[in-house]
Write an enzyme that holds these catalytic residues in place. Structure first.
Site, PDB file in Angstrom:
ATOM      1  N   ALA A 171      30.703  39.259  29.438  1.00 12.66           N
ATOM      2  CA  ALA A 171      31.835  39.048  30.349  1.00 12.66           C
ATOM      3  C   ALA A 171      32.674  37.886  29.844  1.00 12.66           C
ATOM      4  O   ALA A 171      33.250  37.134  30.624  1.00 12.66           O
ATOM      5  CB  ALA A 171      31.362  38.795  31.776  1.00 12.66           C
ATOM      6  N   SER A 172      32.696  37.710  28.525  1.00  9.79           N
ATOM      7  CA  SER A 172      33.491  36.672  27.885  1.00  9.79           C
ATOM      8  C   SER A 172      33.173  35.308  28.485  1.00  9.79           C
ATOM      9  O   SER A 172      32.026  34.904  28.532  1.00  9.79           O
ATOM     10  CB  SER A 172      34.981  37.006  27.983  1.00  9.79           C
ATOM     11  OG  SER A 172      35.754  36.103  27.217  1.00  9.79           O
ATOM     12  N   HIS A 173      34.189  34.589  28.987  1.00  9.54           N
ATOM     13  CA  HIS A 173      34.011  33.213  29.446  1.00  9.54           C
ATOM     14  C   HIS A 173      33.767  33.117  30.957  1.00  9.54           C
ATOM     15  O   HIS A 173      33.725  32.004  31.498  1.00  9.54           O
ATOM     16  CB  HIS A 173      35.277  32.408  29.116  1.00  9.54           C
ATOM     17  CG  HIS A 173      36.493  32.925  29.826  1.00  9.54           C
ATOM     18  ND1 HIS A 173      37.168  34.031  29.381  1.00  9.54           N
ATOM     19  CD2 HIS A 173      37.129  32.504  30.951  1.00  9.54           C
ATOM     20  CE1 HIS A 173      38.187  34.261  30.207  1.00  9.54           C
ATOM     21  NE2 HIS A 173      38.175  33.363  31.153  1.00  9.54           N
TER      22      HIS A 173
END
Length: 508
Positions: A118-120
Site C-alpha cells: 500500500a505504498s506509504h
C-alpha cells in the site's frame, strides 16, 4: 461470508487497497485474508481468459513489502491462485518494480505477477498491485477482477497449483548492477564514493547491500534498512518532510557524496546531494530531465499537473518539451505511451511524488532504476570534477509554495467538486487579470502577474478521495497569501466545502 465483502470499496484507481489490520478507530478491516484469497483466484481466472491458457498452465509470481499484514495476505492470495490450479512462485520480500520484472526477465517470464503493498500508507493499510508483461493493470481491469469476486463463480480445479519460492530480488538487483557497470564501463564505478541509503524500514534496504556495495560504494551511515512494518522511524515517503530531513541529516553527518531515500515498495525515490540539497518533487524531475535530454535531445517529458513554472522553463531551456498532464502515476505513464504511439518521442513520465517511469525501462515507475540512472551520471560527472547538484543549478524555484486540501462534505463528492470547478472556470473567464493555463488538462490552473501575487494556483478534484486540493506557488515573498485571498471569497460561498485550511493560510 463472500456476500458481506463490499468489493468495489477495495478499488483505488488501478490498485486494490483497504484496511488490513485493526487498531485504528473508525477504520474497520475490509481487506481480509478471505478477500485476498478470492482476489487471487479472480486474477487467475482473468489471466486464463486473457491468455487463452488453461489455469494449470499459468504461472504467477507474488511478492510483498515489509507491512505487518503482508505475509498473511500474500499467503491468502497465493492459496486463491492455487485453488484455481495456477502455479505460484512466492518471491517473499520484494519491491513493486521487481515484481513486474519477473514478467520480462529472461529465464523467468511469468504470465502475471502480484505485489502486496500500500505504498506509504499507514501500517494498518495494505493492497495489491497487478502486472502482466505489457505493464500494470488499469482501472477497468481492476473493476473486472472485483466483478469476478462479486459474482463468486469460480471453476473447481482438478489439481491444486504448485507453490515454489524464489529470491527474485537478488536477480533484480544483479540486473541493476550489470546495467550500471555497462553504462559506466567500469566494474567499480562507485569506488571512493560514500552513498547512504534510507529505506524507512520498507523493502528498499537491499539497494545498499546488493547494488551499491558490489559497485564499490562505501555505504556506512545508511539507516533504517531492516524491514519493519511498524515504520518506527519515519514514513517511507520521499514527499514527507520528516523523511527527507532524516536522509539529509545522514548525508551531512557522514560527509556522504549522495543520499538515497525510497518509499515502502521502491517505486518512488528521491536523493540528497553532497551539500545537503534535497532533490525531490520538481528537483528530481529537473535532474532526470537534464540526464535524459543529454541522451535524447528534444525529447518530451510528461509530468503531473502540479509541477512549477520554473520546471517548465528549465525543460525548455535544455531544448526539451514539457507536457503537463493529470495527477496519478498511471495517468502520466499512459499519456507518455500515447504520445510515443503518435510518433512523438517521449522518454519519461514522472510525477512530483517521485514516481518516475522511463521509456528505456518499460515505462515502469521504478525508484531503484531512477536512482541507478542518477548514479551512472554521477560516476561520469566525477571524471569531470562535477556533481549532480550542478545539473540543476539553473532551475528557478518559487519563493513560496503551499498546498491546502478542502474536504467535500457532500455524499456525491465528485459531482459537487466538479460543480465548484465549473463555476470557478466561469469566474476566471470574467477576470481580466486571471490567466487560464493554455494546457489546462486537470482542474483549473490560473496564473497571476506581479501585482496580483506573481504565481499561480491549481484547484483540482482528488482522483479517489472527497477532497479538492489547492496548490499555490509564487515568485515573490508574500505572494502565496495574495493568491489565496483571490480564491478565498469564491470558495466561501460553498457550504459543502470545508475551507478552514485556506482561511488559516490567509490570516495574519
Amino acid at each position: 461470508m463472500i456476500q458481506k465483502i463490499e468489493w468495489k470499496k477495495l478499488q483505488n484507481g488501478s490498485d486494490i487497497r483497504g484496511v488490513a489490520l485493526p487498531g485504528v478507530e473508525g477504520q474497520p478491516v475490509n481487506l481480509t485474508p478471505e478477500a485476498a484469497s478470492f482476489i487471487g483466484a479472480a486474477f487467475g481466472l482473468w489471466l486464463s481468459c486473457r491468455t487463452g491458457k488453461d489455469m494449470e498452465g499459468i504461472r504467477v509470481a507474488i511478492g510483498r513489502d515489509s507491512r505487518l499484514s503482508g505475509p498473511t495476505l500474500l499467503d491468502a492470495a497465493a492459496q486463491g491462485l492455487q485453488h484455481m490450479g495456477v502455479t505460484v512462485t512466492d518471491c517473499g520480500l520484494c519491491s513493486t518494480p521487481a515484481m513486474f520484472m519477473t514478467l520480462v526477465t529472461e529465464g523467468f517470464q511469468f504470465d502475471g505477477s502480484i505485489m502486496v503493498t500500500a505504498s506509504h500508507l499507514p501500517f494498518n493499510r495494505n493492497g495489491l498491485k497487478f502486472f502482466v508483461p505489457e505493464g500494470g493493470l488499469d482501472h477497468d481491469d481492476i473493476t473486472a477482477l472485483l466483478d469476478i469476486c462479486e459474482k463468486g463463480e469460480f471453476p473447481i480445479a482438478v489439481h491444486s497449483g504448485k507453490r515454489e519460492t524464489l529470491d527474485f530480488l537478488s536477480v533484480y538487483a544483479n540486473g541493476l548492477v550489470d546495467k550500471i557497470r555497462r553504462a559506466t564501463g567500469s566494474e567499480l564505478p562507485l569506488d571512493g564514493l560514500r552513498i547512504v541509503v534510507d529505506a524507512g524500514n520498507g523493502a528498499g534496504g537491499f539497494y545498499a547491500q546488493k547494488v551499491l556495495k558490489p559497485l564499490g560504494a562505501d555505504t556506512e551511515g545508511s539507516q533504517y534498512l531492516d524491514p519493519d512494518g511498524n515504520f518506527p522511524n519515519h514514513i517511507p515517503n520521499p514527499e514527507d518532510a520528516t523523511a527527507m530531513a532524516a536522509i539529509r541529516e545522514a548525508v551531512l553527518q557522514n560527509h556522504a557524496d549522495l543520499g538515497i531515500i525510497f518509499d515502502t515498495d521502491v517505486d518512488r525515490a528521491a536523493v540528497v546531494d553532497n551539500e545537503g540539497q534535497e532533490i525531490n518533487r520538481n528537483r528530481i524531475i529537473a535532474l532526470l530531465t537534464a540526464i535524459l535530454l543529454s541522451e535524447h535531445p528534444g525529447t518530451t517529458i510528461v509530468t503531473d499537473s502540479v509541477t512549477s513554472s520554473g520546471l517548465a522553463s528549465f525543460i525548455q531551456s535544455l531544448g526539451g518539451v514539457h507536457h503537463r498532464f493529470k495527477r496519478g502515476y498511471k495517468n502520466v505513464i499512459n499519456e507518455a505511451i500515447r504520445l510515443n504511439g503518435e510518433g512523438i518521442d517521449c522518454q519519461a513520465a514522472i510525477e512530483t511524488s517521485g514516481h518516475g517511469a522511463l521509456k528505456e525501462n518499460y515505462f515502469l515507475d521504478d525508484g531503484a532504476y531512477l536512482v541507478s540512472k542518477i548514479l551512472v551520471q554521477m560516476a561520469k560527472l566525477r571524471r569531470e570534477g562535477r556533481t549532480i547538484g550542478q545539473l540543476i543549478d539553473c532551475l528557478d524555484e518559487p519563493a513560496e509554495a503551499a498546498e491546502v486540501r478542502f474536504p467535500i462534505l457532500s455524499k456525491d463528492f465528485k459531482s459537487y467538486g466538479q460543480k465548484v470547478l465549473n463555476d470557478l472556470l466561469e469566474l476566471v473567464n470574467q477576470q481580466p487579470n486571471w490567466i487560464l493555463a493554455p494546457d489546462n488538462r486537470e482542474g483549473v490552473r490560473v496564473s497571476f502577474g506581479k501585482e496580483d501575487g506573481d504565481g499561480w494556483f491549481l484547484l483540482r478534484l482528488s482522483l479517489h478521495d472527497p477532497i479538492l486540493p489547492l496548490n499555490i506557488e509564487s515568485d515573490q515573498p508574500g505572494g502565496v497569501k495574495i493568491i489565496a485571498q483571490h480564491i478565498h471569497s469564491f470558495l466561501s460561498q460553498y457550504d459543502g466545502l470545508d475551507i478552514s485550511p485556506l482561511t488559516r493560510l490567509i490570516q495574519p
